[in-house]
Design a protein around this motif. Sequence first.
Motif, PDB file in Angstrom:
ATOM      1  N   ARG A 271       0.802  -1.215   0.000  1.00  0.00           N
ATOM      2  CA  ARG A 271       0.000   0.000   0.000  1.00  0.00           C
ATOM      3  C   ARG A 271       0.845   1.279   0.000  1.00  0.00           C
ATOM      4  O   ARG A 271       0.379   2.331  -0.400  1.00  0.00           O
ATOM      5  CB  ARG A 271      -0.947   0.004   1.199  1.00  0.00           C
ATOM      6  CG  ARG A 271      -2.111  -0.930   0.945  1.00  0.00           C
ATOM      7  CD  ARG A 271      -2.758  -1.419   2.193  1.00  0.00           C
ATOM      8  NE  ARG A 271      -3.848  -2.332   1.946  1.00  0.00           N
ATOM      9  CZ  ARG A 271      -3.750  -3.570   1.520  1.00  0.00           C
ATOM     10  NH1 ARG A 271      -2.563  -4.074   1.241  1.00  0.00           N
ATOM     11  NH2 ARG A 271      -4.813  -4.335   1.351  1.00  0.00           N
ATOM     12  N   LEU A 272       2.066   1.179   0.482  1.00  0.00           N
ATOM     13  CA  LEU A 272       2.960   2.335   0.544  1.00  0.00           C
ATOM     14  C   LEU A 272       4.319   1.975  -0.068  1.00  0.00           C
ATOM     15  O   LEU A 272       5.334   1.909   0.626  1.00  0.00           O
ATOM     16  CB  LEU A 272       3.150   2.778   2.002  1.00  0.00           C
ATOM     17  CG  LEU A 272       1.872   3.147   2.767  1.00  0.00           C
ATOM     18  CD1 LEU A 272       2.151   3.227   4.255  1.00  0.00           C
ATOM     19  CD2 LEU A 272       1.309   4.443   2.231  1.00  0.00           C
TER      20      LEU A 272
ATOM     21  N   ALA B 121       8.167   3.391   0.797  1.00  0.00           N
ATOM     22  CA  ALA B 121       8.233   4.035   2.115  1.00  0.00           C
ATOM     23  C   ALA B 121       8.807   3.059   3.138  1.00  0.00           C
ATOM     24  O   ALA B 121       8.709   1.841   2.984  1.00  0.00           O
ATOM     25  CB  ALA B 121       6.837   4.478   2.547  1.00  0.00           C
TER      26      ALA B 121
ATOM     27  N   VAL C 256       8.121   1.272   6.036  1.00  0.00           N
ATOM     28  CA  VAL C 256       6.863   0.914   6.689  1.00  0.00           C
ATOM     29  C   VAL C 256       7.067   0.264   8.052  1.00  0.00           C
ATOM     30  O   VAL C 256       6.094  -0.087   8.704  1.00  0.00           O
ATOM     31  CB  VAL C 256       6.007  -0.011   5.784  1.00  0.00           C
ATOM     32  CG1 VAL C 256       5.583   0.719   4.533  1.00  0.00           C
ATOM     33  CG2 VAL C 256       6.744  -1.285   5.453  1.00  0.00           C
TER      34      VAL C 256
END
Length: 121
Positions: A61-62, A65, A67
């Motif tokens: 989902r990211l 990044a 996470v």
Amino acid sequence: MRFMSFTGIGVAALVLAGCAVTTPMPGTTPTSPATPATPTTLDAASRQIARNVINSEMEKRLPGANVAPYTDCVVNNATTAELIDIAQASRAGAGGTANSVASIVSRPETTQCISSAAQTA
């Protein structure tokens, strides 16, 4: 006389029937057929598996990044039962872990934790 022999046979039958019944010895418990018990504690290996699954769901989902802080928020706000379910589903190759992670992320405490982690990143 006839009554006496029937009584004797009846008593003998009861005594022999008592020998056929299995009675547990004092201090022992009867064993039942082995059924897989539902785990109620989370061992270190299962916790790590759940963390890896949650981390991979967060990375989907990211992308790009870091996470790890978000994963910590999800793990810290999940119940033991949820982490066990995520680990078991992953081990079994079953889907649905994304839904489990999403339900944990949607909690206000988790959302606040993720928001705080995003501000410090």
